[in-house]
Design a protein around this motif. Structure first.
Motif, mmCIF file in Angstrom:
data_model
loop_
_atom_site.group_PDB
_atom_site.id
_atom_site.type_symbol
_atom_site.label_atom_id
_atom_site.label_comp_id
_atom_site.label_asym_id
_atom_site.label_seq_id
_atom_site.Cartn_x
_atom_site.Cartn_y
_atom_site.Cartn_z
ATOM 1 N N HIS A 129 33.541 34.353 40.770
ATOM 2 C CA HIS A 129 34.878 33.788 40.553
ATOM 3 C C HIS A 129 34.784 32.344 40.061
ATOM 4 N N HIS A 134 36.294 29.644 37.041
ATOM 5 C CA HIS A 134 37.273 29.355 35.996
ATOM 6 C C HIS A 134 36.631 28.492 34.915
ATOM 7 N N HIS A 161 46.190 37.466 37.599
ATOM 8 C CA HIS A 161 46.741 36.548 38.604
ATOM 9 C C HIS A 161 48.226 36.865 38.750
ATOM 10 N N HIS A 165 43.959 38.151 41.768
ATOM 11 C CA HIS A 165 44.264 37.114 42.752
ATOM 12 C C HIS A 165 45.098 37.753 43.858
ATOM 13 N N ALA A 184 40.549 39.080 45.029
ATOM 14 C CA ALA A 184 40.007 37.726 45.114
ATOM 15 C C ALA A 184 40.628 36.974 46.277
ATOM 16 N N LEU A 205 39.832 42.254 38.578
ATOM 17 C CA LEU A 205 39.862 41.291 39.671
ATOM 18 C C LEU A 205 41.269 40.725 39.786
ATOM 19 N N SER A 261 41.212 37.796 30.520
ATOM 20 C CA SER A 261 42.455 37.663 31.276
ATOM 21 C C SER A 261 43.604 37.900 30.311
ATOM 22 N N LYS A 297 40.454 39.783 34.635
ATOM 23 C CA LYS A 297 40.991 38.918 35.689
ATOM 24 C C LYS A 297 42.509 38.868 35.566
#
Length: 293
Positions: free
Chosen positions: A19, A21, A126, A156, A197, A154, A98, A124
């Motif tokens: 993980h 960024h 979120h 958040h 996550a 993945l 993402s 990813k």
């Protein structure tokens, strides 16, 4: 669809950080300043070269991504820029895409292009920043691309450090971080690996239940210092979920140096530590063959 084999020599790595960024330099936005206040200034390098050298010097590999969102106003990199970074630093980095599910067909086409070219090894998402519930059918065309390729998604989960302390939380709605809708995704895409996550405060028990019940679901431990892990998370990481929990830092907001120092002080059993730090991620990401033990 094809995925390029990783050149990461997993046997040489002491840890796999799932993980990380990859961000452009901080722009002084209100959301960025609030995040620094919430997490503290880690002092971590935010430039691509500094990030690569950080992990290389520590004999670690990492999964890198940006976040495709329009809510916070924080700077972000394109998926092609993230993929190019991973390709240029293939000894330490793997790229996840993402893609905001609200982008519809355009986002799905980008996902298919990146996966087909072998430029990314996962997705990813979120939900609080992208403003969607994981089991919303809006996102299912994206899941189909990654499920077909057997690549992980993945999510958040839990509280969001982004927006904390800002008026109205910076517009971030915490309800989108509830992990329970991910259970529906695991039912509908049983062959697609899913990573939840972060310790999922305040819904940690729900996340543990999903991970325990669904074979395809994993937890990464990023975004929190291990000294704040709830006792139930430590208990299950030591026992029933010892093969399904993985190290993640949340670099650059939390560095592996800080995370690992605090991890040393937790009650994780000695025989479980290598599973969390590297073995579980090596197996999930297909970095090298694993023997059954």
């Amino acid at each position: 669809m094809t995925t390029r084999p990783s050149t990461i020599q997993a046997g040489d790595k002491i840890a796999i950080d799932v993980h990380v960024h990859l961000e452009p330099p901080a722009d002084g936005s209100a959301a960025d300043l609030a995040a620094r206040q919430y997490f503290g200034d880690s002092g971590a390098a935010r430039d691509a070269h500094g990030l690569a050298e950080y992990y290389r010097s520590r004999r670690m590999a990492c999964v890198v991504f940006s976040v495709d969102e329009r809510l916070s106003g924080r700077p972000q990199l394109s998926n092609d820029e993230v993929a190019a970074f991973a390709e240029a630093n293939a000894d330490v980095a793997m790229a996840f895409a993402s893609i905001d599910p609200h982008r519809g067909a355009d986002g799905v086409a980008e996902a298919r292009r990146l996966v087909s070219a072998g430029r990314v090894r996962g997705l990813k998402l979120h939900p609080p920043l992208q403003e969607f519930v994981p089991n919303d059918r809006l996102a299912y065309p994206l899941y189909e691309v990654f499920a077909e390729a057997r690549l992980p998604v993945l999510f958040h989960t839990g509280h969001s450090g982004i927006g904390t302390g800002m008026p109205g939380g910076g517009g971030v709605r915490l309800k989108y971080g509830h992990p329970m809708p991910i259970d529906d995704v695991a039912v509908d895409f049983p062959e697609m690996p899913i990573i939840m996550a972060h310790p999922s405060f305040p819904w940690q028990d729900e996340a543990i239940s999903i991970c325990l019940h669904k074979p395809s679901v994993y937890i990464d431990l990023s975004g929190w210092s291990p000294k704040y892990f709830p006792p139930t998370l430590v208990q299950y990481a030591n026992t029933l979920l010892k093969h399904k929990v993985m190290f993640g830092s949340d670099y650059p907001l939390i560095t592996p140096d800080r995370w690992l120092a605090d991890f040393e002080q937790t009650a994780i059993r000695a025989e479980v530590r290598p599973l969390i730090l590297r073995e579980n991620a090596i197996k999930l990401l297909g970095l090298e063959p694993q023997s059954d033990k």
